[in-house]
Write an enzyme that holds these catalytic residues in place. Sequence first.
Site, PDB file in Angstrom:
ATOM      1  N   LYS A  71      31.919  49.406  36.261  1.00 29.78           N
ATOM      2  CA  LYS A  71      30.632  49.496  35.537  1.00 29.78           C
ATOM      3  C   LYS A  71      29.458  49.728  36.472  1.00 29.78           C
ATOM      4  O   LYS A  71      28.608  50.585  36.222  1.00 29.78           O
ATOM      5  CB  LYS A  71      30.381  48.221  34.725  1.00 29.78           C
ATOM      6  CG  LYS A  71      31.182  48.070  33.469  1.00 29.78           C
ATOM      7  CD  LYS A  71      30.617  46.988  32.567  1.00 29.78           C
ATOM      8  CE  LYS A  71      30.410  45.661  33.264  1.00 29.78           C
ATOM      9  NZ  LYS A  71      31.652  45.060  33.757  1.00 29.78           N
ATOM     10  N   THR A  73      29.428  50.867  39.557  1.00 29.74           N
ATOM     11  CA  THR A  73      29.540  52.185  40.185  1.00 29.74           C
ATOM     12  C   THR A  73      29.086  53.276  39.222  1.00 29.74           C
ATOM     13  O   THR A  73      28.365  54.211  39.605  1.00 29.74           O
ATOM     14  CB  THR A  73      30.997  52.438  40.620  1.00 29.74           C
ATOM     15  OG1 THR A  73      31.439  51.340  41.417  1.00 29.74           O
ATOM     16  CG2 THR A  73      31.123  53.712  41.414  1.00 29.74           C
ATOM     17  N   ARG A  94      22.395  43.419  38.134  1.00 25.53           N
ATOM     18  CA  ARG A  94      22.313  42.026  38.561  1.00 25.53           C
ATOM     19  C   ARG A  94      22.536  41.899  40.064  1.00 25.53           C
ATOM     20  O   ARG A  94      23.125  42.769  40.689  1.00 25.53           O
ATOM     21  CB  ARG A  94      23.367  41.179  37.829  1.00 25.53           C
ATOM     22  CG  ARG A  94      23.120  41.020  36.351  1.00 25.53           C
ATOM     23  CD  ARG A  94      24.214  40.200  35.691  1.00 25.53           C
ATOM     24  NE  ARG A  94      25.502  40.876  35.735  1.00 25.53           N
ATOM     25  CZ  ARG A  94      26.655  40.300  35.421  1.00 25.53           C
ATOM     26  NH1 ARG A  94      26.688  39.018  35.060  1.00 25.53           N
ATOM     27  NH2 ARG A  94      27.782  40.977  35.476  1.00 25.53           N
ATOM     28  N   LYS A 105      36.751  38.777  44.199  1.00 31.00           N
ATOM     29  CA  LYS A 105      36.222  39.945  43.494  1.00 31.00           C
ATOM     30  C   LYS A 105      35.495  40.911  44.423  1.00 31.00           C
ATOM     31  O   LYS A 105      35.516  42.122  44.242  1.00 31.00           O
ATOM     32  CB  LYS A 105      35.264  39.489  42.383  1.00 31.00           C
ATOM     33  CG  LYS A 105      34.676  40.623  41.566  1.00 31.00           C
ATOM     34  CD  LYS A 105      33.768  40.063  40.465  1.00 31.00           C
ATOM     35  CE  LYS A 105      33.175  41.192  39.620  1.00 31.00           C
ATOM     36  NZ  LYS A 105      32.233  42.016  40.380  1.00 31.00           N
ATOM     37  N   ALA A 273      28.470  36.068  32.572  1.00 32.90           N
ATOM     38  CA  ALA A 273      28.632  36.736  31.281  1.00 32.90           C
ATOM     39  C   ALA A 273      29.496  35.923  30.321  1.00 32.90           C
ATOM     40  O   ALA A 273      29.768  36.369  29.220  1.00 32.90           O
ATOM     41  CB  ALA A 273      29.236  38.125  31.482  1.00 32.90           C
ATOM     42  N   PHE A 301      31.235  42.058  32.101  1.00 33.25           N
ATOM     43  CA  PHE A 301      32.523  42.079  31.411  1.00 33.25           C
ATOM     44  C   PHE A 301      32.588  43.240  30.410  1.00 33.25           C
ATOM     45  O   PHE A 301      31.835  44.198  30.501  1.00 33.25           O
ATOM     46  CB  PHE A 301      32.818  40.740  30.746  1.00 33.25           C
ATOM     47  CG  PHE A 301      32.992  39.601  31.705  1.00 33.25           C
ATOM     48  CD1 PHE A 301      33.616  39.780  32.929  1.00 33.25           C
ATOM     49  CD2 PHE A 301      32.537  38.329  31.400  1.00 33.25           C
ATOM     50  CE1 PHE A 301      33.795  38.727  33.821  1.00 33.25           C
ATOM     51  CE2 PHE A 301      32.704  37.269  32.284  1.00 33.25           C
ATOM     52  CZ  PHE A 301      33.335  37.476  33.494  1.00 33.25           C
ATOM     53  N   PHE A 381      40.142  58.431  38.790  1.00 32.38           N
ATOM     54  CA  PHE A 381      40.924  58.080  39.973  1.00 32.38           C
ATOM     55  C   PHE A 381      41.834  59.261  40.300  1.00 32.38           C
ATOM     56  O   PHE A 381      42.226  60.024  39.422  1.00 32.38           O
ATOM     57  CB  PHE A 381      41.773  56.826  39.725  1.00 32.38           C
ATOM     58  CG  PHE A 381      40.986  55.544  39.764  1.00 32.38           C
ATOM     59  CD1 PHE A 381      41.099  54.674  40.844  1.00 32.38           C
ATOM     60  CD2 PHE A 381      40.139  55.193  38.734  1.00 32.38           C
ATOM     61  CE1 PHE A 381      40.382  53.487  40.887  1.00 32.38           C
ATOM     62  CE2 PHE A 381      39.411  54.007  38.765  1.00 32.38           C
ATOM     63  CZ  PHE A 381      39.532  53.158  39.850  1.00 32.38           C
ATOM     64  N   TRP A 409      32.362  58.171  42.142  1.00 31.54           N
ATOM     65  CA  TRP A 409      32.860  57.414  43.296  1.00 31.54           C
ATOM     66  C   TRP A 409      33.114  58.356  44.473  1.00 31.54           C
ATOM     67  O   TRP A 409      32.758  58.048  45.609  1.00 31.54           O
ATOM     68  CB  TRP A 409      34.145  56.667  42.917  1.00 31.54           C
ATOM     69  CG  TRP A 409      34.646  55.770  44.013  1.00 31.54           C
ATOM     70  CD1 TRP A 409      34.266  54.487  44.281  1.00 31.54           C
ATOM     71  CD2 TRP A 409      35.617  56.104  45.012  1.00 31.54           C
ATOM     72  NE1 TRP A 409      34.933  54.000  45.369  1.00 31.54           N
ATOM     73  CE2 TRP A 409      35.769  54.969  45.846  1.00 31.54           C
ATOM     74  CE3 TRP A 409      36.374  57.242  45.284  1.00 31.54           C
ATOM     75  CZ2 TRP A 409      36.653  54.950  46.928  1.00 31.54           C
ATOM     76  CZ3 TRP A 409      37.249  57.225  46.363  1.00 31.54           C
ATOM     77  CH2 TRP A 409      37.376  56.086  47.176  1.00 31.54           C
TER      78      TRP A 409
END
Length: 556
Positions: A71, A73, A94, A105, A273, A301, A381, A409
């Site tokens: 999210k 990215t 955030r 994480k 969240a 999330f 990907f 990305w």
Amino acid sequence: MKSDIEIARAASMKPVTEIAAKLDIPGEALQQYGPYKAKVAAPFIGSLKDRKDGGLVLVTAVNPTPAGEGKTTTTVGLGDALNRIGKKAAICIREPSLGPCFGMKGGAAGGGMAQVVPMEDINLHFTGDFHAITSAHNLLAAMIDNHIYWGNALEIDQRRVVWRRVLDMNDRALRSIVSSLGGVANGFPSEAGFDITVASEVMAILCLATDLADLQKRLGDIIVAYRRDKSAVTCRDIKADGAMTVLLKEAMQPNLVQTLENNPAFIHGGPFANIAHGCNSVIATKTALKLADYVVTEAGFGADLGAEKFFDIKCRKAGLKPKAVVIVATIRALKYNGGVKKDALTEENVAALKKGCVNLGRHIKNVRQFGVTAVVAINHFTSDTDAEVATVQAYAEELGAEAIVCRHWADGSAGTEDLARRVVEIVDSGTAQFAPLYKDHLSLFEKIETVAKRIYRADEVMADQSVRDQLKAWEAAGFGDLPVCMAKTQYSFSTDPTLLGAPEHHSVAVREVRLSAGAGFVVAICGSIMTMPGLPRVPAAEGIGLGPDGEIEGLF
């Protein structure tokens, strides 16, 4: 490809004054933290109130999986792409917590060629906001204990002190403790505990407050304990709200940094969240809307938690009206929802992908209930095959939506231009008819039922009589108009984290309810929610250190 930290370190950053100038922020309105970070001063923000708002775009996602969705990215990539196609855009995200950075994480500054920088600063101490929140929260805890020690004039029932302490670190040993041991001079021994700073109600308050006056009022409204007659004792009763506001004065000002492509990014606040609403601060979002034509923000999330709370809590309370929604999905995550094991996600499996697409479909349908159009961003990907991409696009088309392949990305803004153009079309069409899911006047239990049935597709909400009685008592005390903040697993639409896809006809059991009177919502806890995480068997901290040249290594 280089690691995230190598890419960030090689970035050609511009002075933050130049980044601010892109949004017409004068240099004197900045409080600089070195050459690349700054806070935007409150007086300047106050001068913007009569300006027209830009278009607000929310980035959300399918239910998170071990495969990751991206999210942040995507938020960064979309913001860069909007600027690339000639739009005046800013992003709002955030601040990362230290706990996940040193745990499992990792950070939260984007990845690859779609990052915010300076990455190490953002993921570590940044401008000290989290430290200020930690200090303000723990000052209140100290003043509660001190009040009890010096005679307890407010007649606090020590068994019913509900204000815990916080620390911005994963430390399971602090979840449940006994404090004040060692004799009379140290106070009265009692059970206590710590939460992680992002779970603090002070964090939620800072992210929902509109200015310092509103901040102090909300802090004063925090319920910290109860008397023997079960009447509430507030932070204002303890007389801590003024000092807490002083500690948070600088933290209230939003932080301005830049993306790898030198576009403006506001990074401010970081509420959980689950136990809170999981969005960046209202003041940062509103400031960006006054300064940019398009503002891209994200919610924590999947859309069943983050987006719902963004709409029903943040937008409701702040008067925000989003114009478009981007739902981030990966082929890998959808295959995971279709039953593929984590170690086989790079193998083509169209059948499982079709099965897992129901998770994406549920989120598309849910977002539409709020009157906002959603577009799907397929976070690409290298293992994704043409057949798999075509499968997701065809599925979205069947639902009247569009799924756009995004390669931010690897390629930065150049890989997200198609998404940016589609978002501009949606925002500029003026078709959004945003409305929260439920009305303020519904009972608290009816609000819980509305979310459970319309978003989670549950058949029923189960709650003990004690929970129902507590909700009615809060309604009688004047809290009935508050929205509800559902705390449940992020991995499923249900309260069972192993129930993937798009489950229906399940039950939602509300184990406990908590009143966040200062933040302005009622938390309904469904299942076991961890407010102080623990470190994994091999924490990321083991691989972090300083290299021979003094630069940080192993942060990513």
